[in-house]
Design a protein around this motif. Sequence first.
Motif, mmCIF file in Angstrom:
data_model
loop_
_atom_site.group_PDB
_atom_site.id
_atom_site.type_symbol
_atom_site.label_atom_id
_atom_site.label_comp_id
_atom_site.label_asym_id
_atom_site.label_seq_id
_atom_site.Cartn_x
_atom_site.Cartn_y
_atom_site.Cartn_z
ATOM 1 N N VAL A 272 7.795 7.161 -8.794
ATOM 2 C CA VAL A 272 6.648 6.470 -8.206
ATOM 3 C C VAL A 272 6.885 6.317 -6.713
ATOM 4 N N VAL A 273 5.992 6.864 -5.916
ATOM 5 C CA VAL A 273 6.050 6.703 -4.463
ATOM 6 C C VAL A 273 5.085 5.580 -4.094
ATOM 7 N N PRO A 274 5.607 4.414 -3.699
ATOM 8 C CA PRO A 274 4.728 3.263 -3.446
ATOM 9 C C PRO A 274 4.094 3.303 -2.054
ATOM 10 N N MET A 275 2.876 2.846 -1.977
ATOM 11 C CA MET A 275 2.166 2.729 -0.708
ATOM 12 C C MET A 275 1.322 1.452 -0.774
ATOM 13 N N GLY A 276 1.472 0.597 0.205
ATOM 14 C CA GLY A 276 0.690 -0.637 0.235
ATOM 15 C C GLY A 276 1.018 -1.599 -0.892
ATOM 16 N N PHE A 277 2.287 -1.651 -1.321
ATOM 17 C CA PHE A 277 2.682 -2.586 -2.379
ATOM 18 C C PHE A 277 2.926 -3.995 -1.828
ATOM 19 N N GLU A 278 3.066 -4.141 -0.517
ATOM 20 C CA GLU A 278 3.274 -5.460 0.069
ATOM 21 C C GLU A 278 1.935 -6.209 0.062
ATOM 22 N N HIS A 279 2.018 -7.514 -0.165
ATOM 23 C CA HIS A 279 0.777 -8.300 -0.099
ATOM 24 C C HIS A 279 1.044 -9.653 0.569
ATOM 25 N N ASP A 280 0.657 -9.694 1.856
ATOM 26 C CA ASP A 280 0.813 -10.927 2.635
ATOM 27 C C ASP A 280 -0.539 -11.417 3.145
ATOM 28 N N GLY A 281 -1.608 -10.997 2.490
ATOM 29 C CA GLY A 281 -2.949 -11.430 2.898
ATOM 30 C C GLY A 281 -3.644 -10.463 3.826
ATOM 31 N N ARG A 282 -2.901 -9.449 4.299
ATOM 32 C CA ARG A 282 -3.507 -8.461 5.201
ATOM 33 C C ARG A 282 -3.622 -7.111 4.501
ATOM 34 N N PHE A 283 -4.574 -6.300 4.952
ATOM 35 C CA PHE A 283 -4.776 -4.971 4.378
ATOM 36 C C PHE A 283 -4.536 -3.919 5.452
ATOM 37 N N ASN A 284 -3.761 -2.891 5.100
ATOM 38 C CA ASN A 284 -3.576 -1.779 6.028
ATOM 39 C C ASN A 284 -4.863 -0.991 6.205
ATOM 40 N N HIS A 285 -5.691 -1.021 5.158
ATOM 41 C CA HIS A 285 -7.035 -0.463 5.229
ATOM 42 C C HIS A 285 -7.914 -1.239 4.247
#
Length: 523
Positions: A272-285
Amino acid sequence: MDALQATADYHKFCPGEESVKISNAICRGRRRSHHPSCNGCKFNDDEKGRDQTQTADKTDDVSPVESLFRSNEIRGTVPSPLSHDAAWRIGHATAQYLRGRLRGYDRADPNARNIIVGRDTRSHSEDLQDALVEGIRSSSLDVIDIGPVDTPQLYFAVNNTNACGGIQVTAGDMPPDHNGFLICGAKAAPVTTETGLVSIRDIATRVPRHNTGSQSRLSEKDFSAAYAEFVRPFLHRRSHRAERVTVVCDAANGTAGASLSAIFKGARKLTVVPMGFEHDGRFNHVPNPFDPKNTRELRKLTKQHKADIAVSFNGDATSCIFLDDRGLTVRSDLIATLLARMFIERSPGAAVVLDVRSTRAAVEEIERAGGVAILTRVGPSFVKKAMAERNAVFGADLHGRFYFRDNFYCESAILALVHVLNLITDTDHRLSELVRSVSRYRSTGELRFHRPDPDHALREIRAAHADAHIDMLDGITVTYPDWSFNVRPAEAGSYLYAMVEARTRKTADEYLARLEPLLGERA
């Protein structure tokens, strides 16, 4: 003393409990005891003498709250019109409505007096949840807070606790300044305008935030481990492939990341290649996988890692878009066609539910496999209702939502990924090869047109295609031997949605050009 009122003359009811008529005496008794339902109730005679300033203020509040309600959900921008006050009102109103639906033994079951509440990862979701929970507790129902989770996990929690319903704080694939609420009843049944959302709206717009004197229990519970154990067995352990399967997952900084990490932990022959798994209230897109610009980076990673498959989730993991091994987007109805065929092989004669816009190839493949294809109106509630009525094994719509009988007839983008991985490992075919086997039609995609009189347009379209097979299930669906189209009115506003399908894209565009004079101007 008043004369004894005959049962047949009972006409009053508490907000959210319209089916339970009460006597005038009970109504007075509840007002005297400051029952939580009384504030703002149309039968509350004690409020008639209050000053007109308060009445005017309350009227001014109605429009912003009412504007948040859609046919299947509640959504708006934060902090206006979706404010903390609005969240309190919606929590209070939802609790009133769900409590009114309790019947028989459920009224005495402490579990059935719980409402499950979860939230997505938006920066304002926790504050809105706090106000929502305060509103629920003011109506005497208990709350179980399950924290930041994907919406399918909320459905799982409702079904595993016998709760009377659940509310997810989320705006799905909307921009970061939006938020909202998805409401479900017992067994995660959707609450929509046809099944209670109108009653909730009416209570929320009528009853202002106030101190009811009631404060029920609030507890916290983590369902993440149990949810992972529920999903993980669906991933097949056997594999016909000698090499590992690589999947690139874009969680869009939403709630899918945490669930994916837990479910795929230790999975054999899977990278599994993760992308955007962090969640601090902001969105990369923006967490909208249906806009091509939001999948540019995912396409790059797919090619870079020579992945077998890639997937992009929306903000709460209710929908997703798949990319094949070439980094090309695969239409949701084509994925649905492949999955439907697989489920029918396992459950011969099973029913599969699709929305009316789905490719004709889906119906053809389902019937060829010995299944029953059921078409329904566009919208999650219609798919779920049809699945429950027919005990359908699987369902899908064109907005990347996939529904499973084994998932309480609810949608789950994560389960969809699991089953697509099963397709690849069980057949040892690339996704692009599997998709090619069912891609016998080409579509214009759904386009929007501005038309001041959409109903008149539908009548014109029907008259102009009298020689075709016509279905009016949702708007109008017109079918000829070599092409077909669906035109349906928008939920609000003077708009039409149109979609044409034919053997080639050129032919589909040509037929669309012929149809456009009846549709209006492209919006």
